[in-house]
Motif scaffolding. Structure first.
Motif, PDB file in Angstrom:
ATOM      1  N   GLU A  40      71.122  13.659  11.080  1.00  0.00           N
ATOM      2  CA  GLU A  40      70.652  12.846  10.017  1.00  0.00           C
ATOM      3  C   GLU A  40      71.426  13.406   8.879  1.00  0.00           C
ATOM      4  OE1 GLU A  40      66.382  12.896   9.088  1.00  0.00           O
ATOM      5  OE2 GLU A  40      66.012  11.456  10.417  1.00  0.00           O
ATOM      6  N   ARG A  80      65.861  15.081  17.749  1.00  0.00           N
ATOM      7  CA  ARG A  80      66.123  13.635  17.107  1.00  0.00           C
ATOM      8  C   ARG A  80      66.772  13.516  15.649  1.00  0.00           C
ATOM      9  NH1 ARG A  80      60.839  10.466  18.256  1.00  0.00           N
ATOM     10  NH2 ARG A  80      60.245  12.366  17.103  1.00  0.00           N
ATOM     11  N   HIS A  81      66.373  14.414  15.039  1.00  0.00           N
ATOM     12  CA  HIS A  81      66.790  14.013  13.506  1.00  0.00           C
ATOM     13  C   HIS A  81      68.008  14.944  13.166  1.00  0.00           C
ATOM     14  CE1 HIS A  81      63.404  11.579  12.820  1.00  0.00           C
ATOM     15  NE2 HIS A  81      62.446  12.645  13.683  1.00  0.00           N
ATOM     16  N   ARG A  98      74.817  12.901   8.819  1.00  0.00           N
ATOM     17  CA  ARG A  98      76.048  12.247   8.992  1.00  0.00           C
ATOM     18  C   ARG A  98      76.891  12.054   7.781  1.00  0.00           C
ATOM     19  NH1 ARG A  98      77.969   8.923  13.123  1.00  0.00           N
ATOM     20  NH2 ARG A  98      79.374   7.357  12.411  1.00  0.00           N
TER      21      ARG A  98
END
Length: 117
Positions: A47, A43-44, A49
């Motif tokens: 991060e 999910r990470h 971005r």
């Protein structure tokens, strides 16, 4: 490769890829891989971005759809986020696409380098 266990699979009679396959053919090997994959939390992964937004070069994302971890959504999000990204996927390939689909991988890379240089 003839059916035999990893214990009697040596460098002389197997390739390195066959060592992995021999292990995964055993129940313990399959259970170990699935246990590892179940514990992954991807999910990470996006991060980063801000760093990706600054990337100013072509990117080739290649994904094996049969991979037991890293969801297809991650590769799609990366491809959408990166302005110069190409996404290639293979339904039959897993995580080791270089072993599962070497011709597809080579063709995709050659095409990418020829069109992006």
């Amino acid at each position: 490769m003839t059916p035999h266990t990893l214990a009697n699979c040596t460098i002389a009679n197997c390739t390195i890829g066959e060592h992995r396959l021999a292990y995964l053919r055993q129940g313990a090997g399959r259970r170990g891989l699935l246990h590892f994959a179940a514990g992954l939390d991807n999910r990470h992964l996006l991060e980063i971005r801000e760093e990706l937004d600054r990337l100013q070069l072509p990117v080739l994302i290649i994904r094996g759809e049969a991979a037991p971890y890293l969801s297809p959504a991650i590769s799609r999000q990366l491809a959408e986020q990166l302005p110069q990204a190409d996404l290639i996927s293979s339904r039959s390939a897993g995580h080791s696409i270089r072993e599962d689909e070497p011709e597809l991988l080579a063709s995709a890379m050659l095409d990418f380098f020829q069109t992006r240089s």
